[in-house]
Motif scaffolding. Sequence first.
Motif, PDB file in Angstrom:
ATOM      1  N   LEU A 115       5.144  48.469  56.983  1.00  0.00           N
ATOM      2  CA  LEU A 115       4.970  47.016  57.097  1.00  0.00           C
ATOM      3  C   LEU A 115       3.520  46.635  56.824  1.00  0.00           C
ATOM      4  CD1 LEU A 115       7.126  46.319  60.274  1.00  0.00           C
ATOM      5  CD2 LEU A 115       7.512  45.286  58.009  1.00  0.00           C
ATOM      6  N   ALA A 116       2.602  47.394  57.397  1.00  0.00           N
ATOM      7  CA  ALA A 116       1.179  47.105  57.210  1.00  0.00           C
ATOM      8  C   ALA A 116       0.785  47.268  55.746  1.00  0.00           C
ATOM      9  CB  ALA A 116       0.334  48.024  58.095  1.00  0.00           C
ATOM     10  N   GLU A 117       1.207  48.350  55.120  1.00  0.00           N
ATOM     11  CA  GLU A 117       0.853  48.600  53.721  1.00  0.00           C
ATOM     12  C   GLU A 117       1.451  47.543  52.792  1.00  0.00           C
ATOM     13  OE1 GLU A 117      -1.156  51.185  52.261  1.00  0.00           O
ATOM     14  OE2 GLU A 117      -1.776  51.353  54.354  1.00  0.00           O
ATOM     15  N   ALA A 118       2.613  47.009  53.158  1.00  0.00           N
ATOM     16  CA  ALA A 118       3.277  45.998  52.331  1.00  0.00           C
ATOM     17  C   ALA A 118       2.767  44.585  52.625  1.00  0.00           C
ATOM     18  CB  ALA A 118       4.789  46.076  52.522  1.00  0.00           C
ATOM     19  N   GLY A 119       1.828  44.463  53.569  1.00  0.00           N
ATOM     20  CA  GLY A 119       1.207  43.170  53.827  1.00  0.00           C
ATOM     21  C   GLY A 119       1.893  42.295  54.858  1.00  0.00           C
ATOM     22  N   HIS A 120       2.762  42.858  55.661  1.00  0.00           N
ATOM     23  CA  HIS A 120       3.460  42.105  56.712  1.00  0.00           C
ATOM     24  C   HIS A 120       2.723  42.305  58.040  1.00  0.00           C
ATOM     25  CE1 HIS A 120       6.802  41.395  53.949  1.00  0.00           C
ATOM     26  NE2 HIS A 120       6.690  42.670  53.604  1.00  0.00           N
ATOM     27  N   ALA A 121       1.534  41.720  58.127  1.00  0.00           N
ATOM     28  CA  ALA A 121       0.607  42.012  59.220  1.00  0.00           C
ATOM     29  C   ALA A 121       1.159  41.686  60.600  1.00  0.00           C
ATOM     30  CB  ALA A 121      -0.717  41.287  58.998  1.00  0.00           C
ATOM     31  N   ASP A 122       1.735  40.514  60.783  1.00  0.00           N
ATOM     32  CA  ASP A 122       2.188  40.126  62.124  1.00  0.00           C
ATOM     33  C   ASP A 122       3.282  41.049  62.638  1.00  0.00           C
ATOM     34  OD1 ASP A 122       0.376  38.033  62.190  1.00  0.00           O
ATOM     35  OD2 ASP A 122       1.827  36.550  61.491  1.00  0.00           O
ATOM     36  N   GLU A 123       4.278  41.294  61.801  1.00  0.00           N
ATOM     37  CA  GLU A 123       5.367  42.188  62.215  1.00  0.00           C
ATOM     38  C   GLU A 123       4.842  43.610  62.399  1.00  0.00           C
ATOM     39  OE1 GLU A 123       9.923  43.419  60.922  1.00  0.00           O
ATOM     40  OE2 GLU A 123       8.759  42.117  59.613  1.00  0.00           O
ATOM     41  N   ALA A 124       3.954  44.033  61.501  1.00  0.00           N
ATOM     42  CA  ALA A 124       3.388  45.383  61.586  1.00  0.00           C
ATOM     43  C   ALA A 124       2.619  45.570  62.887  1.00  0.00           C
ATOM     44  CB  ALA A 124       2.474  45.654  60.391  1.00  0.00           C
ATOM     45  N   ARG A 125       1.849  44.569  63.280  1.00  0.00           N
ATOM     46  CA  ARG A 125       1.054  44.680  64.510  1.00  0.00           C
ATOM     47  C   ARG A 125       1.967  44.931  65.712  1.00  0.00           C
ATOM     48  NH1 ARG A 125      -2.643  41.405  62.803  1.00  0.00           N
ATOM     49  NH2 ARG A 125      -1.516  39.507  63.322  1.00  0.00           N
ATOM     50  N   ALA A 126       3.071  44.202  65.804  1.00  0.00           N
ATOM     51  CA  ALA A 126       3.995  44.371  66.929  1.00  0.00           C
ATOM     52  C   ALA A 126       4.654  45.751  66.904  1.00  0.00           C
ATOM     53  CB  ALA A 126       5.063  43.278  66.901  1.00  0.00           C
ATOM     54  N   ALA A 183       2.007  48.492  67.696  1.00  0.00           N
ATOM     55  CA  ALA A 183       1.656  48.535  69.120  1.00  0.00           C
ATOM     56  C   ALA A 183       2.684  49.389  69.867  1.00  0.00           C
ATOM     57  CB  ALA A 183       1.591  47.126  69.700  1.00  0.00           C
ATOM     58  N   LYS A 184       3.948  49.187  69.545  1.00  0.00           N
ATOM     59  CA  LYS A 184       5.019  49.984  70.153  1.00  0.00           C
ATOM     60  C   LYS A 184       4.905  51.448  69.717  1.00  0.00           C
ATOM     61  CE  LYS A 184      10.054  50.263  70.442  1.00  0.00           C
ATOM     62  NZ  LYS A 184      11.333  49.658  70.033  1.00  0.00           N
ATOM     63  N   ALA A 185       4.600  51.657  68.437  1.00  0.00           N
ATOM     64  CA  ALA A 185       4.497  53.018  67.908  1.00  0.00           C
ATOM     65  C   ALA A 185       3.401  53.811  68.618  1.00  0.00           C
ATOM     66  CB  ALA A 185       4.215  52.972  66.405  1.00  0.00           C
ATOM     67  N   VAL A 186       2.250  53.186  68.812  1.00  0.00           N
ATOM     68  CA  VAL A 186       1.133  53.869  69.462  1.00  0.00           C
ATOM     69  C   VAL A 186       1.457  54.169  70.923  1.00  0.00           C
ATOM     70  CG1 VAL A 186      -1.281  53.580  70.164  1.00  0.00           C
ATOM     71  CG2 VAL A 186      -0.591  53.056  67.825  1.00  0.00           C
ATOM     72  N   ARG A 187       2.193  53.275  71.571  1.00  0.00           N
ATOM     73  CA  ARG A 187       2.612  53.542  72.958  1.00  0.00           C
ATOM     74  C   ARG A 187       3.584  54.715  73.012  1.00  0.00           C
ATOM     75  NH1 ARG A 187       3.074  48.015  73.142  1.00  0.00           N
ATOM     76  NH2 ARG A 187       5.328  48.104  73.075  1.00  0.00           N
ATOM     77  N   LYS A 188       4.540  54.751  72.079  1.00  0.00           N
ATOM     78  CA  LYS A 188       5.567  55.799  72.091  1.00  0.00           C
ATOM     79  C   LYS A 188       5.047  57.135  71.561  1.00  0.00           C
ATOM     80  CE  LYS A 188      10.005  55.004  71.870  1.00  0.00           C
ATOM     81  NZ  LYS A 188      11.198  54.849  72.319  1.00  0.00           N
ATOM     82  N   TYR A 192      -4.384  54.505  62.650  1.00  0.00           N
ATOM     83  CA  TYR A 192      -5.156  53.992  61.518  1.00  0.00           C
ATOM     84  C   TYR A 192      -4.657  52.600  61.108  1.00  0.00           C
ATOM     85  CZ  TYR A 192      -5.966  53.329  56.503  1.00  0.00           C
ATOM     86  OH  TYR A 192      -6.261  52.803  55.267  1.00  0.00           O
ATOM     87  N   SER A 193      -3.359  52.483  60.884  1.00  0.00           N
ATOM     88  CA  SER A 193      -2.788  51.207  60.440  1.00  0.00           C
ATOM     89  C   SER A 193      -2.968  50.121  61.488  1.00  0.00           C
ATOM     90  CB  SER A 193      -1.300  51.379  60.112  1.00  0.00           C
ATOM     91  OG  SER A 193      -1.142  52.269  59.029  1.00  0.00           O
TER      92      SER A 193
END
Length: 173
Positions: free
Chosen positions: A98-109, A112-117, A126-127
């Motif tokens: 999502l981040a690489e494709a430019g979908h910043a808002d969705e990617a951030r959410a 955040a979950k990914a880093v917690r899990k 990094y992303s």
Amino acid sequence: MNERAKQEFQTVLRRREDITALTALAQIAQGERDYEAAIVLYRRALKVEPNSVVAANNLAMLLIIQSQSPDEALTLAKAAFKQNPDSPAAICTYGCALAEAGHADEARAVLAKAVRKSPSHSWARYSYGKLLMQAKAFDLAQDQLEGCLILDPDFERKDEVEELLEKIDGERR
């Protein structure tokens, strides 16, 4: 061990295209940072088994690492995530795509979950760090980017991470 395993899997592939052998060889190549070979093998695996979560997820991550085809990476990552939404690897890859494709808002959410899990996933850090920096959350960005390099001192985009950390220092002055 890898050489013997490669020979065994290649023997299987001489007889037939086999999802297990293709995926295993791709994972070995990926572990050896032979990303081009791994990409070819994951693509072959997906021809054999189009719904392979592992092949789709890992191919998506390699496309991200290689800065290739962000839209394809997102399609593959989304498919893997939909099939296995509780998988830390699928969540991390989907967030990075999502981040690489430019979908910043969705990617951030998602990140955040990914880093917690999966706090040890350097690409998620990094992303997520890059996105936090764009949002001017410099302290949080620094934590993620420094964590990325602590987890993987040979990170593929180490130079970029170091530049981002220098920019954060500059923003604080």
